[in-house]
Motif scaffolding. Structure first.
Motif, PDB file in Angstrom:
ATOM      1  N   MET A   1       0.710  -1.299  -0.081  1.00 57.10           N
ATOM      2  CA  MET A   1       0.046   0.221  -0.073  1.00 57.10           C
ATOM      3  C   MET A   1       0.805   1.352  -0.117  1.00 57.10           C
ATOM      4  SD  MET A   1      -2.903  -1.205  -0.305  1.00 57.10           S
ATOM      5  CE  MET A   1      -3.705   0.619  -0.259  1.00 57.10           C
ATOM      6  N   THR A   2       2.149   1.276   0.615  1.00 54.95           N
ATOM      7  CA  THR A   2       2.933   2.491   0.647  1.00 54.95           C
ATOM      8  C   THR A   2       3.398   2.753  -0.864  1.00 54.95           C
ATOM      9  OG1 THR A   2       3.823   1.665   2.750  1.00 54.95           O
ATOM     10  CG2 THR A   2       5.100   3.147   1.451  1.00 54.95           C
TER      11      THR A   2
ATOM     12  N   LYS B   1       0.297   4.185  -2.754  1.00 54.53           N
ATOM     13  CA  LYS B   1       0.022   5.723  -2.350  1.00 54.53           C
ATOM     14  C   LYS B   1       0.933   6.428  -3.107  1.00 54.53           C
ATOM     15  CE  LYS B   1      -1.820   4.675   2.057  1.00 54.53           C
ATOM     16  NZ  LYS B   1      -1.685   5.074   3.808  1.00 54.53           N
ATOM     17  N   GLU B   2       2.254   5.972  -3.075  1.00 56.77           N
ATOM     18  CA  GLU B   2       3.269   6.837  -3.907  1.00 56.77           C
ATOM     19  C   GLU B   2       2.923   7.106  -5.247  1.00 56.77           C
ATOM     20  OE1 GLU B   2       7.175   4.957  -3.147  1.00 56.77           O
ATOM     21  OE2 GLU B   2       7.199   5.542  -0.970  1.00 56.77           O
TER      22      GLU B   2
ATOM     23  N   HIS C   1       0.187   6.750  -6.667  1.00 59.67           N
ATOM     24  CA  HIS C   1      -1.225   7.722  -6.609  1.00 59.67           C
ATOM     25  C   HIS C   1      -0.965   8.967  -6.720  1.00 59.67           C
ATOM     26  CE1 HIS C   1      -4.752   9.742  -5.189  1.00 59.67           C
ATOM     27  NE2 HIS C   1      -5.286   8.660  -5.955  1.00 59.67           N
ATOM     28  N   ARG C   2       0.266   9.611  -5.889  1.00 63.42           N
ATOM     29  CA  ARG C   2       0.546  10.811  -5.879  1.00 63.42           C
ATOM     30  C   ARG C   2       1.217  11.332  -6.883  1.00 63.42           C
ATOM     31  NH1 ARG C   2       1.932   9.461  -0.329  1.00 63.42           N
ATOM     32  NH2 ARG C   2       3.973   8.994  -0.895  1.00 63.42           N
TER      33      ARG C   2
END
Length: 213
Positions: free
Chosen positions: A91-92, A95-96, A98-99
């Motif tokens: 998930m980390t 999220k990266e 996604h940003r």
């Protein structure tokens, strides 16, 4: 683009399902299905871009739990398919990414808008050229003979069903139509047999009456 990929000047080609049919690129060793194909037929066409003409190739398909029905069909139908490997999601990293994608979003929207405007401009130009040609060559167009199609609608439907059967895939609607046609043929055969039986009985009855007279 496709020609650069064919000439091996670029190593990766991103394509939609449009590229799943008709592309014959020699030496293609890997196909990655980022989105799971919706049907078995689409999967067959996609992975068929590799391992052509007796060569070796690999197809990698990403899928989630929502794609288990299609994956079950693939595992049951295709030989040489390895067992699915379940990979836990980081998930980390998600999220990266996604940003990063969010930062690219304005630029991507601008690019898509420009491409849409270019397509609309090309389409309008084609319509204008067509209108000019219709006026300029009106007499020639009117003098052309009408096209003659070599297949009737029924023949096209039959060929489509035969092709689907060869691929091992038949839509529910086509399957229902094929079963209905088989049923009608069987019913017609029964009707003909019944009519023939009635005629034969009538003929024998007339012959017996003639003999009695």
């Amino acid at each position: 683009n496709l020609e650069q990929f064919r000439m091996k000047s670029v190593r990766v080609l991103v394509s939609s399902d449009v590229g799943a049919r008709g592309l014959d690129i020699g030496g293609l060793k890997l196909v990655i299905n980022f989105d799971t194909p919706r049907t078995l037929k689409t999967y067959i066409h996609r992975v068929g871009r590799t391992a052509r003409m007796g060569l070796n190739g690999t197809a990698l398909t990403f899928f989630t739990t929502g794609d288990h029905l299609v994956m079950k069909q693939i595992l049951e139908c295709k030989k040489g398919v390895s067992k699915p490997k379940y990979i836990p999601v980081n998930m980390t990293a998600v999220k990266e990414w996604h940003r990063a994608i969010t930062r690219w979003e304005p630029e991507l929207k601008s690019l898509l808008t420009r491409e849409t405007l270019d397509r609309q401009k090309d389409h309008q130009q084609k319509l204008n050229d067509r209108a000019v040609n219709m006026v300029k060559y009106h007499s020639d167009i009117q003098g052309r003979r009408k096209r003659t199609w070599f297949q009737t609608a029924q023949e096209k439907r039959r060929d489509k069903q035969r092709s689907a059967q060869e691929d091992g895939v038949l839509s529910a609607k086509e399957n229902k139509r094929a079963k209905l046609q088989e049923f009608n043929k069987a019913a017609d055969a029964k009707k003909r047999a019944k009519v023939l039986s009635i005629r034969m009985r009538s003929q024998r009855t007339r012959e017996r009456r003639v003999r009695r007279k």
